[in-house]
Design a protein around this motif. Structure first.
Motif, PDB file in Angstrom:
ATOM      1  N   SER A  39       0.817  -1.217   0.000  1.00  0.00           N
ATOM      2  CA  SER A  39       0.000   0.000   0.000  1.00  0.00           C
ATOM      3  C   SER A  39       0.847   1.262   0.000  1.00  0.00           C
ATOM      4  N   SER A  40       2.031   1.205   0.590  1.00  0.00           N
ATOM      5  CA  SER A  40       2.865   2.409   0.646  1.00  0.00           C
ATOM      6  C   SER A  40       3.628   2.660  -0.649  1.00  0.00           C
ATOM      7  N   LEU A  41       3.737   1.616  -1.497  1.00  0.00           N
ATOM      8  CA  LEU A  41       4.508   1.767  -2.736  1.00  0.00           C
ATOM      9  C   LEU A  41       3.585   2.211  -3.869  1.00  0.00           C
ATOM     10  N   ASN A  42       3.125   3.464  -3.774  1.00  0.00           N
ATOM     11  CA  ASN A  42       2.182   3.941  -4.786  1.00  0.00           C
ATOM     12  C   ASN A  42       2.855   4.260  -6.116  1.00  0.00           C
ATOM     13  N   ASN A  43       4.183   4.189  -6.165  1.00  0.00           N
ATOM     14  CA  ASN A  43       4.897   4.382  -7.426  1.00  0.00           C
ATOM     15  C   ASN A  43       5.324   3.065  -8.047  1.00  0.00           C
ATOM     16  N   LEU A  44       4.832   1.955  -7.505  1.00  0.00           N
ATOM     17  CA  LEU A  44       5.220   0.635  -7.986  1.00  0.00           C
ATOM     18  C   LEU A  44       4.607   0.345  -9.354  1.00  0.00           C
ATOM     19  N   ILE A  45       5.452  -0.070 -10.301  1.00  0.00           N
ATOM     20  CA  ILE A  45       4.996  -0.463 -11.635  1.00  0.00           C
ATOM     21  C   ILE A  45       4.956  -1.979 -11.688  1.00  0.00           C
ATOM     22  N   ASP A  46       3.776  -2.531 -11.927  1.00  0.00           N
ATOM     23  CA  ASP A  46       3.591  -3.980 -11.980  1.00  0.00           C
ATOM     24  C   ASP A  46       3.792  -4.461 -13.416  1.00  0.00           C
ATOM     25  N   LEU A  47       4.827  -5.266 -13.623  1.00  0.00           N
ATOM     26  CA  LEU A  47       5.177  -5.750 -14.962  1.00  0.00           C
ATOM     27  C   LEU A  47       4.501  -7.067 -15.317  1.00  0.00           C
ATOM     28  N   THR A  48       3.760  -7.653 -14.393  1.00  0.00           N
ATOM     29  CA  THR A  48       3.295  -9.034 -14.550  1.00  0.00           C
ATOM     30  C   THR A  48       2.567  -9.270 -15.860  1.00  0.00           C
ATOM     31  N   LEU A  49       1.649  -8.377 -16.241  1.00  0.00           N
ATOM     32  CA  LEU A  49       0.865  -8.562 -17.460  1.00  0.00           C
ATOM     33  C   LEU A  49       1.178  -7.509 -18.513  1.00  0.00           C
ATOM     34  N   GLU A  50       2.332  -6.869 -18.420  1.00  0.00           N
ATOM     35  CA  GLU A  50       2.719  -5.895 -19.437  1.00  0.00           C
ATOM     36  C   GLU A  50       3.311  -6.628 -20.636  1.00  0.00           C
ATOM     37  N   VAL A  51       2.698  -6.460 -21.782  1.00  0.00           N
ATOM     38  CA  VAL A  51       3.075  -7.205 -22.982  1.00  0.00           C
ATOM     39  C   VAL A  51       4.555  -7.045 -23.347  1.00  0.00           C
ATOM     40  N   PRO A  52       5.147  -5.852 -23.290  1.00  0.00           N
ATOM     41  CA  PRO A  52       6.566  -5.742 -23.672  1.00  0.00           C
ATOM     42  C   PRO A  52       7.504  -6.583 -22.812  1.00  0.00           C
ATOM     43  N   PHE A  53       7.043  -6.993 -21.617  1.00  0.00           N
ATOM     44  CA  PHE A  53       7.897  -7.769 -20.722  1.00  0.00           C
ATOM     45  C   PHE A  53       7.394  -9.201 -20.541  1.00  0.00           C
ATOM     46  N   SER A  54       6.529  -9.655 -21.448  1.00  0.00           N
ATOM     47  CA  SER A  54       5.945 -10.982 -21.301  1.00  0.00           C
ATOM     48  C   SER A  54       6.978 -12.099 -21.443  1.00  0.00           C
ATOM     49  N   SER A  55       8.109 -11.818 -22.109  1.00  0.00           N
ATOM     50  CA  SER A  55       9.156 -12.841 -22.282  1.00  0.00           C
ATOM     51  C   SER A  55      10.376 -12.556 -21.428  1.00  0.00           C
ATOM     52  N   LEU A  56      10.212 -11.706 -20.415  1.00  0.00           N
ATOM     53  CA  LEU A  56      11.352 -11.392 -19.550  1.00  0.00           C
ATOM     54  C   LEU A  56      11.880 -12.649 -18.877  1.00  0.00           C
ATOM     55  N   CYS A  57      10.987 -13.546 -18.490  1.00  0.00           N
ATOM     56  CA  CYS A  57      11.377 -14.840 -17.937  1.00  0.00           C
ATOM     57  C   CYS A  57      10.909 -15.943 -18.886  1.00  0.00           C
ATOM     58  N   GLY A  58      11.678 -16.992 -18.989  1.00  0.00           N
ATOM     59  CA  GLY A  58      11.346 -18.090 -19.895  1.00  0.00           C
ATOM     60  C   GLY A  58      12.134 -17.995 -21.194  1.00  0.00           C
ATOM     61  N   TYR A  59      12.095 -19.063 -21.983  1.00  0.00           N
ATOM     62  CA  TYR A  59      12.807 -19.135 -23.258  1.00  0.00           C
ATOM     63  C   TYR A  59      11.808 -19.169 -24.409  1.00  0.00           C
ATOM     64  N   SER A  60      12.116 -18.424 -25.453  1.00  0.00           N
ATOM     65  CA  SER A  60      11.277 -18.394 -26.649  1.00  0.00           C
ATOM     66  C   SER A  60      11.767 -19.430 -27.661  1.00  0.00           C
ATOM     67  N   GLU A  61      10.976 -19.634 -28.723  1.00  0.00           N
ATOM     68  CA  GLU A  61      11.402 -20.522 -29.817  1.00  0.00           C
ATOM     69  C   GLU A  61      12.714 -20.017 -30.422  1.00  0.00           C
ATOM     70  N   ARG A  62      12.809 -18.708 -30.556  1.00  0.00           N
ATOM     71  CA  ARG A  62      14.027 -18.129 -31.125  1.00  0.00           C
ATOM     72  C   ARG A  62      15.234 -18.414 -30.231  1.00  0.00           C
ATOM     73  N   ASP A  63      15.030 -18.372 -28.909  1.00  0.00           N
ATOM     74  CA  ASP A  63      16.132 -18.665 -27.988  1.00  0.00           C
ATOM     75  C   ASP A  63      16.638 -20.094 -28.178  1.00  0.00           C
ATOM     76  N   LEU A  64      15.706 -21.020 -28.395  1.00  0.00           N
ATOM     77  CA  LEU A  64      16.131 -22.408 -28.611  1.00  0.00           C
ATOM     78  C   LEU A  64      16.971 -22.528 -29.866  1.00  0.00           C
ATOM     79  N   ASP A  65      16.565 -21.831 -30.928  1.00  0.00           N
ATOM     80  CA  ASP A  65      17.291 -21.932 -32.195  1.00  0.00           C
ATOM     81  C   ASP A  65      18.648 -21.240 -32.133  1.00  0.00           C
ATOM     82  N   GLU A  66      18.701 -20.096 -31.463  1.00  0.00           N
ATOM     83  CA  GLU A  66      19.918 -19.286 -31.504  1.00  0.00           C
ATOM     84  C   GLU A  66      20.893 -19.596 -30.358  1.00  0.00           C
ATOM     85  N   VAL A  67      20.385 -20.006 -29.209  1.00  0.00           N
ATOM     86  CA  VAL A  67      21.257 -20.228 -28.046  1.00  0.00           C
ATOM     87  C   VAL A  67      21.490 -21.711 -27.796  1.00  0.00           C
ATOM     88  N   PHE A  68      20.432 -22.504 -27.873  1.00  0.00           N
ATOM     89  CA  PHE A  68      20.530 -23.905 -27.474  1.00  0.00           C
ATOM     90  C   PHE A  68      20.564 -24.874 -28.654  1.00  0.00           C
TER      91      PHE A  68
END
Length: 542
Positions: A208-237
């Motif tokens: 409640s005190s952190l009224n400047n907190l930005i919640d990234l959980t459902l923000e589309v630009p950060f949807s792949s911040l955690c986890g691996y994409s198909e591209r990651d498998l092809d390029e890294v693994f």
């Protein structure tokens, strides 16, 4: 298929960015996200399931702000960051520690603050944990002449670990609320803050005190911040993919979504699959909280109820000790993910939820099945596997006998503890959990122009359509199969190229077992004709 080359060390279980880079492990570059966060804001929160790389990203932020340039060679941040500015970092992690006893959280926090005190060569005089944390921030600022970076990892574990002890969970919640209040009170001493956790407790109760907190959980630009994409498998693994079935890996582990078009893999699963060369329920086996299946059964949540759930954003955030929404619990812990979403005229977004992949669908249903039938003994496990085998083979006479034996093994009064009223009762729910938990592609309540089919199974060699009914006597009356015929549910499947079977299953309220299984093959895409029907009465009570 990518060609194997330049194999590196797999970072299985590695949460330290420095250790990962110094060892030359594979690394999916997440520094573009770190740069964007550091340049655009100053106070963030991110919720993701366990073992999705939150701790590694926090460690990456720590190394970035501490100016450890040598670790970032070859990454996006290397040429885009001002390495001349080094900031003090106050890093707290609650992923470890024991919080199931009163005082455990306080002891863990003091231990971490004492380590900061030693490493920074400063002296803290406050006694209370929250006060010592505030004092640390102030003194780090004055010591270095630069404002502090605050990183808090797994903030919620002291609470979620005690959901079966509500009083202790509330005490730990109140303790950490005081701790995080100091982040706001010490704002002039803080340059950047980032908080992670599995659960997104409501801001009213905890942040409640952190009224400047930005919640990234459902923000589309950060949807792949955690986890691996198909591209990651092809390029890294790419070196690890040779000899593995890419479609099978995708079916087992891909499918997590937090908005937008991005779908990501569970990193922990992929790394263990690369190491063992086997697809198994690695993530699910590493600590599914016991309170989860217990809570679902206590609430009389049918496994069928988990198909096609919908929720709005506020409901997905409604997670608190005294009121944990089923949808929020399953979404935040990673057992359901976003399948689709739509925005209404009022601007509110409604989300459709579904299992992310095969691992979660089968594993969660198996755990729930165990709760529904007392336990999965060795004999019950064997019968479950036999049921799935008979359906795959189209051996419905054996299916009838095995089903009867399975239900007969359930304690006579166990159903009284699990009174699920929908979908023709408790036994039909057990039947669905059995099929879904043992490898079959199941879809309940499949809609058609003629109504809703109870259950469709898409097996490799055939499609099996089930209808469930309950009867008052000891014998069935054939109403389930008659409804399948009358509704012509098979019609939409006749172009599949597979034989289509109608199976009516009737349960007796009197015997609390299978009363009748009837089946009929209605044709294939090539023939389009009906084969002779067959029926079998249940064997004698066992």
């Amino acid at each position: 298929m990518p060609v194997a080359r330049n194999k590196r060390r797999l970072p299985t279980g590695t949460q330290s960015f420095r250790k990962l880079r110094e060892r030359g492990c594979y690394y999916v570059d997440k520094t573009p996200y770190a740069l964007r966060l550091a340049n655009e804001g100053d106070c963030y929160f991110l919720s993701r399931p366990r073992r999705f790389g939150k701790s590694l990203f926090v460690s990456t932020l720590k190394a970035l702000f501490e100016g450890r340039r040598e670790l970032f060679r070859g990454l996006a941040a290397y040429d885009q960051w001002d390495w001349s500015v080094r900031r003090p970092v106050a890093h707290l992690s609650f992923g470890g520690g024991h919080y199931t006893e009163p005082g455990g959280l306080h002891d863990n926090l003091l231990r971490q603050l004492n380590l900061h005190e030693f490493a920074s060569d400063i002296t803290l005089s406050a006694v209370r944990g929250a006060d010592r944390f505030a004092e640390l921030l102030v003194k780090l600022h004055y010591q270095s002449g630069r404002r502090v970076v605050v990183l808090v990892d797994e903030y919620d574990k002291p609470i979620t670990e005690n959901l079966n002890q509500p009083d202790l969970a509330r005490a730990n919640r109140d303790y950490v609320r005081t701790l995080y209040a100091n982040i706001k009170e010490c704002d002039e001493h803080i340059h950047f803050s980032f908080i992670t956790g599995v659960s997104k407790f409501s801001k009213v109760s905890l942040f409640s005190s952190l009224n400047n907190l930005i919640d990234l959980t459902l923000e589309v630009p950060f949807s792949s911040l955690c986890g691996y994409s198909e591209r990651d498998l092809d390029e890294v693994f790419a070196p690890e993919l040779e000899g593995l079935d890419r479609d099978r890996i995708r079916e087992w582990y891909n499918g997590y979504s937090w908005g937008g078009d991005a779908r990501v893999y569970n990193p922990f699963d992929l790394l263990l699959t690369f190491r063992t060369r086997k697809c198994k329920a690695w993530w699910f086996q590493t600590g599914t909280p016991k309170f989860l299946p217990d809570l679902l059964v206590r609430r009389n949540v049918s496994t069928l109820d988990l198909e096609g759930l919908t929720a709005d954003e506020s409901l997905l955030s409604a997670f608190d000790i005294d009121e944990i929404g089923t949808e929020a619990l399953l979404f935040q812990t990673g057992y359901l993910t976003l399948a689709d979403w739509s925005e209404g005229d009022d601007g509110a977004t409604e989300y459709g939820l579904d299992y992310p992949n095969r691992e979660v669908r089968h594993s969660l249903n198996r755990v729930l099945l165990s709760s529904l039938v007392d336990s999965l003994s060795k004999h019950r496990l064997a019968r479950c596997r036999d049921v799935a085998k008979h359906i795959r083979a189209g051996n419905f006479e054996q299916l009838n006998q095995t089903l009867h034996a399975f239900f007969a093994s359930i304690p006579h009064d166990w159903y009284r503890n699990n009174r699920i009223q929908r979908y023709e009762g408790y036994y039909a729910t057990v039947f669905f959990a059995l099929l879904s938990g043992f490898g079959l592609d199941t879809r309940p309540e499949q809609a058609s122009s003629r109504g809703n089919l109870d259950l469709a199974v898409n097996a490799p060699e055939r499609i099996v359509l089930f209808e469930f009914k309950t009867v008052d006597g000891r014998r069935g009356n054939g109403q389930a199969l008659r409804q399948l015929r009358a509704k012509r549910y098979a019609h939409q499947h006749l172009g599949s190229g597979k034989p289509v079977h109608l199976v009516g299953v009737e349960f007796s309220r009197e015997t609390r077992n299978v009363a009748l299984v009837e089946w009929e093959t209605v044709g294939t895409a090539e023939a389009g004709s009906a084969d002779a029907s067959a029926a079998a009465s249940p064997p004698p009570d066992l």
